[in-house]
Design a protein around this motif. Structure first.
Motif, mmCIF file in Angstrom:
data_model
loop_
_atom_site.group_PDB
_atom_site.id
_atom_site.type_symbol
_atom_site.label_atom_id
_atom_site.label_comp_id
_atom_site.label_asym_id
_atom_site.label_seq_id
_atom_site.Cartn_x
_atom_site.Cartn_y
_atom_site.Cartn_z
ATOM 1 N N LYS A 1 26.261 5.932 -0.150
ATOM 2 C CA LYS A 1 26.112 4.572 -0.492
ATOM 3 C C LYS A 1 24.650 4.112 -0.010
ATOM 4 N N TYR A 2 24.537 4.322 1.382
ATOM 5 C CA TYR A 2 23.343 3.775 2.026
ATOM 6 C C TYR A 2 21.962 4.162 1.150
ATOM 7 N N LEU A 3 21.975 5.576 0.779
ATOM 8 C CA LEU A 3 20.777 6.162 0.105
ATOM 9 C C LEU A 3 20.923 5.758 -1.266
ATOM 10 N N PHE A 4 21.986 5.441 -1.982
ATOM 11 C CA PHE A 4 21.695 5.050 -3.263
ATOM 12 C C PHE A 4 21.182 3.530 -3.176
ATOM 13 N N ASN A 5 21.699 2.727 -2.265
ATOM 14 C CA ASN A 5 21.207 1.530 -2.282
ATOM 15 C C ASN A 5 19.471 1.340 -1.799
ATOM 16 N N SER A 6 19.261 2.202 -0.590
ATOM 17 C CA SER A 6 17.912 2.018 -0.292
ATOM 18 C C SER A 6 16.793 2.516 -1.176
ATOM 19 N N LEU A 7 17.165 3.445 -1.940
ATOM 20 C CA LEU A 7 16.272 4.228 -2.891
ATOM 21 C C LEU A 7 16.125 3.161 -4.147
ATOM 22 N N GLU A 8 17.145 2.518 -4.596
ATOM 23 C CA GLU A 8 16.904 1.464 -5.717
ATOM 24 C C GLU A 8 16.277 0.333 -5.164
ATOM 25 N N GLU A 9 16.400 -0.118 -3.995
ATOM 26 C CA GLU A 9 15.907 -1.325 -3.473
ATOM 27 C C GLU A 9 14.370 -1.123 -3.247
ATOM 28 N N GLU A 10 14.040 0.012 -2.549
ATOM 29 C CA GLU A 10 12.666 0.227 -2.072
ATOM 30 C C GLU A 10 11.846 0.925 -3.049
ATOM 31 N N GLU A 11 12.642 1.616 -3.840
ATOM 32 C CA GLU A 11 11.488 2.641 -4.683
ATOM 33 C C GLU A 11 11.817 2.574 -6.075
ATOM 34 N N GLY A 12 12.912 1.689 -6.398
ATOM 35 C CA GLY A 12 13.354 1.618 -7.688
ATOM 36 C C GLY A 12 14.002 2.916 -8.549
ATOM 37 N N ILE A 13 14.470 4.088 -7.685
ATOM 38 C CA ILE A 13 15.061 5.120 -7.894
ATOM 39 C C ILE A 13 16.470 4.890 -8.065
ATOM 40 N N ARG A 14 17.214 5.138 -9.391
ATOM 41 C CA ARG A 14 18.470 4.796 -9.355
ATOM 42 C C ARG A 14 18.998 5.928 -9.484
ATOM 43 N N LEU A 15 19.810 6.435 -8.549
ATOM 44 C CA LEU A 15 20.596 7.760 -8.463
ATOM 45 C C LEU A 15 22.058 7.555 -9.266
ATOM 46 N N SER A 16 22.672 8.712 -9.949
ATOM 47 C CA SER A 16 23.620 8.661 -10.807
ATOM 48 C C SER A 16 24.818 9.566 -10.471
ATOM 49 N N MET A 17 24.625 10.299 -9.277
ATOM 50 C CA MET A 17 25.577 11.436 -9.344
ATOM 51 C C MET A 17 25.813 11.769 -7.664
#
Length: 389
Positions: free
Chosen positions: A204-220
């Motif tokens: 969850k930490y990685l999901f949030n960090s990547l979306e907030e800081e890099e605009g990368i939205r993981l899905s799996m």
């Protein structure tokens, strides 16, 4: 020492005895009905998940055929497993290359066969995927510490620190790949359900960090395996695993749970197998020794490697078991000229004192990681044979 009915029903036991009566030992008999039942139970327990059977647990073709017909997906560790599963016309969308250690030419081989989902945990591997499998979906395996509560830990060789996983997913995007998700494995035969809670929280930490800081939205999220088979040490029922893990997912992700992948191996096929071995001889090392040595025609190099360090403790019964039979402590060892070929010495197994050469030992719950671990011809012994019932 063990109650056979706790592991194998009377009906299945009689079927097994009839099926295996004339088979030369050592051998393994797999009950396909048990594998099917386990698959359906897992699917019903996690209705929101896709199941990718880990072929390495038992690549028997009857198992693969039956699971492919049940709609299973498959986790592959090598090009040889890919060749094997393609016999059953499984679509590439139902396959993933889950091994983080792979040659560049094998990445290309998978890509040319239509596979577009790859695991990774290192920069060099990611560069190879970008070159030989352009545009593919990438999921990064993170480290999970599980050495205490998993009977067969997997934390050191595979995965990377979450900080590196973050960098790899950014790098994947920059290389033209699709950052798809995070994977972890809490350890094989994991008895502490709380291990999934810790791993999901890191995800969850990685999901949030990547979306907030890099605009990368993981899905799996690929949650690997770890669900138990029925060995000696007790575990919770699968329903408790499912209930708790589902709660952990909702606690971290609310109602927007990502796509979930499970990669069961042991939990699907472990309980389906019975390994039959014959006693070669029994002996004592001195006239007053309390423990007998029982030597059988299967050992660490021929199906029972997971007894290494006595990690996996299989229930063992004999053809002499009876409430009236006196039992004594034994050391159980294999047939080879290698001092490592001892299965159980510290675990204090007890077997009937009347056992002699020619009697049978039945190793229950030996459907996973037995025949596939067997050596080709150590000491000249042929690989153990597997039969499907």
């Amino acid at each position: 020492m063990f109650n056979r009915q706790d592991y194998v029903s009377d009906v299945d036991w009689q079927r097994f005895l009839q099926f295996s009566e004339k088979l030369e030992t050592p051998n393994i008999v797999i009950n396909l009905n048990k594998v099917r039942t386990n698959f359906i139970k897992l699917k019903d327990s996690f209705p929101y998940a896709r199941i990718f059977y880990a072929i390495k647990a038992n690549p028997g073709e009857p198992i693969l055929k039956m699971l492919s017909e049940q709609g299973s997906c498959f986790d592959l560790a090598s090009r040889y497993e890919l060749d094997l599963i393609q016999k059953f016309n499984v679509e590439p969308e139902r396959l993933s290359f889950g091994n983080t250690i792979k040659k560049a030419k094998d990445i290309k081989y998978f890509y040319d066969k239509g596979i577009r989902m790859f695991a990774t945990d290192s920069k060099d591997d990611l560069k190879n995927i970008a070159e030989f499998a352009p545009g593919s979906k990438i999921y990064v395996r993170i480290l999970v510490e599980n050495s205490v509560t998993a009977d067969w830990p997997l934390s050191r060789k595979f995965g990377c620190h979450p900080d590196m996983a973050y960098d790899l997913l950014v790098m994947a995007r920059d290389l033209g790949l699709t950052p798809f998700g995070i994977s972890f494995h809490v350890g094989s035969q994991q008895r502490d359900i709380g291990q999934w809670n810790d791993a999901i929280a890191k995800t969850k930490y990685l999901f949030n960090s990547l979306e907030e800081e890099e605009g990368i939205r993981l899905s799996m999220i690929d949650m690997g395996g770890g669900f138990p088979a029925s060995y000696v040490d007790p575990t919770n029922d699968l329903s408790e695993y499912a209930s708790e893990i589902t709660r952990y997912l909702h606690d971290d992700f609310g109602d927007e749970i990502p796509e979930i992948i499970l990669e069961p191996g042991r939990s699907l096929v472990g309980d389906s197998g019975i390994l039959t071995s014959e006693i070669i001889l029994t002996s004592r090392k001195n006239n007053t020794a309390l423990a007998r040595w029982v030597y059988v025609d299967a050992g660490k190099f021929n199906g029972l490697i997971e007894t290494l360090d006595e990690s996996i403790k299989y229930p063992v019964i004999t053809n002499k078991d009876s409430p009236t039979e006196k039992e004594g402590e034994v050391i159980i060892a294999g047939p080879t000229c290698d001092s490592m070929d001892i299965m159980y010495e510290d675990s204090k197994y007890k077997l009937p004192v009347s056992l002699k050469s020619g009697d049978k030992l039945y190793w229950l719950s030996t459907g996973a990681y037995t025949s596939t671990y067997a050596s080709i011809a150590f000491n000249g012994f042929p690989p153990i044979k597997t039969y499907f019932m």
